[in-house]
Design a protein around this motif. Structure first.
Motif, mmCIF file in Angstrom:
data_model
loop_
_atom_site.group_PDB
_atom_site.id
_atom_site.type_symbol
_atom_site.label_atom_id
_atom_site.label_comp_id
_atom_site.label_asym_id
_atom_site.label_seq_id
_atom_site.Cartn_x
_atom_site.Cartn_y
_atom_site.Cartn_z
ATOM 1 N N VAL A 138 0.827 -1.207 0.000
ATOM 2 C CA VAL A 138 0.000 0.000 0.000
ATOM 3 C C VAL A 138 0.861 1.257 0.000
ATOM 4 C CG1 VAL A 138 -1.751 1.292 1.278
ATOM 5 C CG2 VAL A 138 -1.850 -1.206 1.222
ATOM 6 N N ASP A 142 -2.557 6.070 -0.855
ATOM 7 C CA ASP A 142 -3.772 5.254 -0.822
ATOM 8 C C ASP A 142 -4.277 5.047 0.604
ATOM 9 O OD1 ASP A 142 -3.727 5.105 -3.529
ATOM 10 O OD2 ASP A 142 -3.445 2.937 -3.669
ATOM 11 N N LYS A 145 -5.777 8.391 1.823
ATOM 12 C CA LYS A 145 -7.036 8.642 1.124
ATOM 13 C C LYS A 145 -8.143 7.739 1.649
ATOM 14 C CE LYS A 145 -9.146 8.408 -3.488
ATOM 15 N NZ LYS A 145 -8.922 8.027 -4.915
ATOM 16 N N PHE A 192 -10.697 0.515 -1.140
ATOM 17 C CA PHE A 192 -9.310 0.167 -0.791
ATOM 18 C C PHE A 192 -9.198 -1.342 -0.587
ATOM 19 C CE2 PHE A 192 -6.316 -0.869 2.583
ATOM 20 C CZ PHE A 192 -5.166 -0.151 2.283
ATOM 21 N N LYS A 195 -9.365 -3.305 -3.775
ATOM 22 C CA LYS A 195 -8.128 -3.217 -4.565
ATOM 23 C C LYS A 195 -7.023 -4.102 -3.995
ATOM 24 C CE LYS A 195 -4.513 0.051 -6.030
ATOM 25 N NZ LYS A 195 -4.081 1.475 -6.054
#
Length: 316
Positions: A138, A142, A145, A192, A195
């Motif tokens: 990560v 990211d 956010k 998140f 992903k």
């Protein structure tokens, strides 16, 4: 009553703000009932908006879902030190009792629910190793956010806030669920998870989101503004004072905290308790007498047409 997969899908998704993975949900329901979880971090006093997800949990149970409630003690500690770990541990026990009390008041059978404390597995060797693997994948961008709508934002944030989204993503795997339920403010953490979990070899989960309920002041509920929410520990006088101060302009529906409270709390809880929704606007006979509403839309329409006065709505 035996339900079809289509009926279960309708019950699971009704009144939600957004669903990510609707096709996946339909495909799973065609084979079996789903397992899902809702998490709460014990960071402060429980307020009246907790009735909103509780009402939805009742829908999930009616649809045959296996529901887990995560008492996210480690998350509460990580969220910019809102509370020391010792206080969090005490609050976790308090939160469990309060959530159970809310559900009992709504007639929700507790035997169909499973309560899990986050630290019971998040401190394990396996979870820690996955957390490190995630940290290697990560980006800082990211992580920041993903937590921007949930983790407390400060000028110089602690590293703990960056760990929060990754741990919430891993919760989906370690709780063994098909779906996670939360407010729409969790959306960035949900995407998140969609992903990054597959990068660890784990499946992408379904995400079910409630719309956010505005506070009594018409804007977002905030711990820094006690008048924006009704705490479950408030006295009767404190509740009356907060409702009296609430934003409720004559004929104005948008941003009306009192109407939002009626729509999201009073009508749904009334229907769960009695089998039918009912809200009574109380007023003297010379001003038309009491009016019984069995659906929110009628109340909103009458308020917009100024048939219901803010004072009468608040006092009811």
């Amino acid at each position: 009553m035996v339900q079809t997969p289509e009926q279960k899908f309708e019950l699971i998704t009704r009144n939600l703000g957004e669903v990510l993975g609707a096709d996946q949900l339909k495909a799973t329901l065609a084979e079996r009932d789903i397992k899902l979880y809702w998490g709460t971090a014990p960071t402060g006093r429980v307020h009246i908006a907790y009735f909103v997800p509780m009402v939805k949990l009742a829908d999930y149970l009616q649809a045959g879902c296996h529901v887990k409630i995560l008492l996210a003690d480690i998350h509460a500690f990580l969220d910019n030190m809102k509370a020391p770990i010792e206080l969090v541990q005490a609050r976790t026990k308090y939160y469990e009792q309060v959530v159970k009390s809310i559900l009992r008041s709504l007639g929700v059978p507790l035997e169909k629910l499973e309560f899990v404390v986050g630290s019971s597995y998040e401190l394990s060797r396996e979870f820690s190793m996955d957390n490190y693997k995630l940290a290697a994948l990560v980006t800082e961008h990211d992580a920041k956010k993903a937590g921007s709508e949930v983790v407390k934002q400060v000028a110089s944030p602690a590293l703990s806030g960056l760990l929060y989204p990754g741990m919430q993503a891993l919760d989906e795997e370690y709780l063994g669920v098909d779906a996670q339920f939360g407010g729409i403010d969790q959306r960035k953490i949900f995407t998140f998870a969609e992903k990054y979990l597959p990068m660890l070899g784990y499946s992408k989960r379904i995400h079910l989101m409630n719309s956010m309920v505005p506070g009594l002041n018409g804007s977002k509920m905030s711990a820094s503004d006690p008048n924006s929410k009704i705490d479950l520990l408030d006295t009767k006088k404190e509740v009356q004072n907060k409702i009296k101060k609430a934003y409720c302009e004559l004929g104005v529906v948008e941003g009306n905290g009192v109407l939002a409270f009626a729509k999201n709390v009073l009508f749904p809880t009334s229907e769960l308790r009695t089998g039918h929704a009912e809200f009574v606007v109380l007023r003297p006979e010379q001003y038309g007498g009491n009016t019984v509403y069995t659906d929110y839309a009628s109340l909103e329409s009458d308020f917009a047409e100024e048939k219901v006065h803010p004072g009468d709505l608040k006092s009811s």
